[in-house]
Write a protein that holds these residues in place. Structure first.
Motif, short mmCIF file in Angstrom:
data_model
loop_
_atom_site.label_atom_id
_atom_site.label_comp_id
_atom_site.label_asym_id
_atom_site.label_seq_id
_atom_site.Cartn_x
_atom_site.Cartn_y
_atom_site.Cartn_z
N ASN A 100 52.58 36.06 44.32
CA ASN A 100 51.85 34.80 44.46
C ASN A 100 50.56 34.87 43.69
O ASN A 100 50.13 35.93 43.24
N LYS A 101 49.94 33.73 43.53
CA LYS A 101 48.80 33.64 42.63
C LYS A 101 47.57 34.37 43.17
O LYS A 101 46.67 34.69 42.42
N ASP A 102 47.52 34.64 44.48
CA ASP A 102 46.35 35.31 45.03
C ASP A 102 46.45 36.83 44.97
O ASP A 102 45.62 37.53 45.53
N GLY A 103 47.49 37.33 44.33
CA GLY A 103 47.63 38.77 44.17
C GLY A 103 48.04 39.49 45.45
O GLY A 103 47.88 40.70 45.55
N GLN A 104 48.55 38.73 46.44
CA GLN A 104 49.01 39.42 47.66
C GLN A 104 50.26 40.23 47.34
O GLN A 104 51.00 39.89 46.42
N CYS A 105 50.48 41.30 48.08
CA CYS A 105 51.63 42.14 47.74
C CYS A 105 52.41 42.53 48.98
O CYS A 105 51.92 42.40 50.11
N ILE A 106 53.62 43.00 48.73
CA ILE A 106 54.42 43.58 49.80
C ILE A 106 54.35 45.10 49.63
O ILE A 106 53.90 45.58 48.59
N LEU A 388 50.86 23.55 41.85
CA LEU A 388 50.58 22.60 42.94
C LEU A 388 49.81 23.28 44.08
O LEU A 388 48.97 22.67 44.73
N ASN A 389 50.10 24.56 44.28
CA ASN A 389 49.38 25.34 45.29
C ASN A 389 47.91 25.49 44.92
O ASN A 389 47.02 25.51 45.78
N LEU A 390 47.66 25.54 43.60
CA LEU A 390 46.28 25.66 43.11
C LEU A 390 45.51 24.37 43.41
O LEU A 390 44.36 24.38 43.84
N ILE A 391 46.20 23.24 43.23
CA ILE A 391 45.54 21.94 43.45
C ILE A 391 45.47 21.60 44.95
O ILE A 391 44.48 21.09 45.44
N PHE A 392 46.57 21.88 45.67
CA PHE A 392 46.61 21.59 47.12
C PHE A 392 46.86 22.88 47.88
O PHE A 392 47.96 23.11 48.40
N PRO A 393 45.85 23.77 47.96
CA PRO A 393 46.09 25.10 48.52
C PRO A 393 46.60 25.08 49.96
O PRO A 393 47.30 26.00 50.38
#
Ligand code: FAD
Length: 457
Positions: A100-106, A388-393
């Protein structure tokens, strides 16, 4: 913690990932916990037979581990972050697709290690008693009596408990006994694919043979291979394909031709000799999907983890969901003041739609992972979702992010994705409609449309 619970004896059947965690959570609440396990104590075994050597852990599993204070000892020191998927194309080239764009990881964690940490944690509670080599072979729900058989000596003994919790996996003996009662719905589904685990060893310098912070995927339509990193710098490689393909690879030459055609870049990593040896020493293992409802009988019996909802492994959520089961149950215990006659039905009502949703999503990802990661539409949709997640987080969160990086109830993840699909569908229809009307108006103006109308009518 509630001291009144010390008079209540709870039998947890199965000391796998979910059972050992559940024992800790119940012990924290003061119950008298007895943990029964078919196998010997895995901490004393040299080799632990069983499924998948490593697993992908994400937010739901981590939250449950945090709840009993072992998240750090697992994640901080013994887990390998996987920040993106690394797609291996048939020509050997690779491409990274971040989660995902926030750099979260598994995180890649070792099954045995996690299970051992949980057992050791359970052992630290004075109100937990272990019973290894206890295989549940019969159960009488009315009298809450369980019969256990020692798998080595075949000796049997009977035990009772106020509450019996079945955490004994996809082929649960507790569930089998519960099914003898009326009003329990059950379905199971084997998929035509099997899986086999292979290994990419550390390279000659003792390092990872591929970039480590990725979940490597070789999507090939009908087949798929994935690899997760291990602490010792090796990779556990899992080959997924239909059973008839497994059966058709009958000689080393045929196997090598198959790999040459589908996974050429993996051959030098695994090593030709090792690949042939490991492949023919193993066989394709089945994958089952299980749904049942409700998860309880009265106030005496409950199912958690795979016993309640085994799923195909393509969303990396089986363990995570099972661990979240324990959290949800714990939340309801405190909310309903430990009244089991209220907690058990409330648990079934709350958890069933979510567990069934992730069982369905896992089946959906069965197709997406091996096929769609190759398709342009899949990549385009991922980009569109991220944009779209960037615009409507808050209001536009991609499905994978909701499932993997949040505790959004699974059934809500599906609902929100359906809403997103509807919006995209309507938007694309509106764009298409505008384009068509615009085209007609322009053509009309240029005279050709009116000519066409005159000729036609
Ligand atoms: P189990 O792990 O099956 O444990 C059940 C325990 O009960 C065992 O210890 C067993 O010995 C014991 N038992 C069984 N019968 C009896 C009996 N009659 N009496 C007493 N004890 C008994 N999940 C993820 O979240 N991420 C992943 O990346 C992931 N990858 C996977 C890959 C593969 C190939 C597979 C097959 C599964 C994967 N999973 C993954 C799913 C995950 O393995 C399961 O969801 C998880 O192990 C469920 O835990 P459990 O404790 O409910 O059951």
């Amino acid at each position: 913690k509630s001291n009144k619970n010390s008079d209540t004896q709870v039998a947890v059947v199965g000391a796998g990932l979910v059972g050992s965690l559940e024992a800790c959570m119940l012990a924290q609440r003061g119950y008298d916990v007895h943990l029964y396990e078919y196998r010997e104590d895995i901490r004393t075994l040299e080799h632990v037979p069983g499924r998948s050597i490593n697993l992908a852990m994400s937010v739901r599993g981590r939250t449950a581990l945090r709840h009993i204070g072992v998240e750090d000892s697992i994640i901080a020191h013994h887990a390998i972050p996987m920040r993106a998927r690394m797609i291996h194309r048939p020509d050997g080239s690779t491409a990274a697709i971040p989660y995902n764009k926030d750099g979260q990881c598994i995180y890649s964690v070792g099954r045995r290690f996690v299970n051992e940490v949980l057992l050791t944690k359970a052992e630290s509670f004075p109100n937990v008693t272990f019973h290894f080599q206890h295989r549940l072979t019969a159960m009488d729900i009315t009298t809450r009596t369980m019969t256990f058989t020692n798998p080595t000596t075949e000796e049997t003994n009977t035990r009772t408990a106020d509450l019996i919790i079945g955490c004994d996996g996809a082929f649960s003996a507790v569930r089998k006994e519960m099914l003898k009662r009326a009003n329990l719905n059950y379905s199971q589904n084997y998929i035509p694919h099997g899986y086999m685990e292979l290994c990419i060893p550390a390279d000659k310098h003792g390092e990872f043979a591929m970039p480590p912070n990725y979940l490597h995927i070789w999507p090939r339509g009908e087949y798929m291979m994935i690899a997760l990193p291990n602490q010792d710098k090796s990779w556990t490689v899992t080959l997924f394909m239909p059973f008839n393909i497994f059966e058709s690879l009958t000689s080393p030459q045929i196997l090598m031709n198959f790999f040459q055609q589908n996974y050429p870049d993996a051959i030098p990593l695994i090593g030709e000799e090792k690949l042939v040896k490991d492949f023919f020493a193993n066989k394709g293992l089945p994958m089952i999907s299980v749904k049942c409802s409700p998860y309880h009988v009265g106030s005496s019996c409950l199912l958690l983890g795979d016993a309640a909802h085994a799923m195909v492994p393509f969303y990396g959520q089986g363990m995570n969901c099972g661990m979240e089961d324990c959290l949800v149950f714990d939340e309801l215990l405190t909310k309903l003041d430990y009244d089991l006659s209220l907690v058990l039905p409330a648990y079934s009502a709350k958890r069933n739609p979510d567990a069934e949703a992730i069982v369905d999503l896992a089946m959906y990802n069965y197709v997406e992972m091996r096929d769609m990661v190759n398709s342009r539409w899949f990549l385009l949709r991922k980009k569109l979702d991220n944009f779209l997640n960037l615009i409507f987080p808050r209001s536009w969160v991609p499905l994978y992010t909701m499932v993997t990086f949040s505790r959004e109830p699974y059934h809500m993840c599906i609902k929100k994705k359906q809403r997103q699909d509807k919006v995209l569908h309507c938007t694309s229809l509106a764009v298409l409609g505008t384009a068509v009307v615009g085209g007609v108006v322009l053509t009309w103006r240029s005279g050709s449309a009116s000519d066409w109308l005159h000729k036609t009518f």
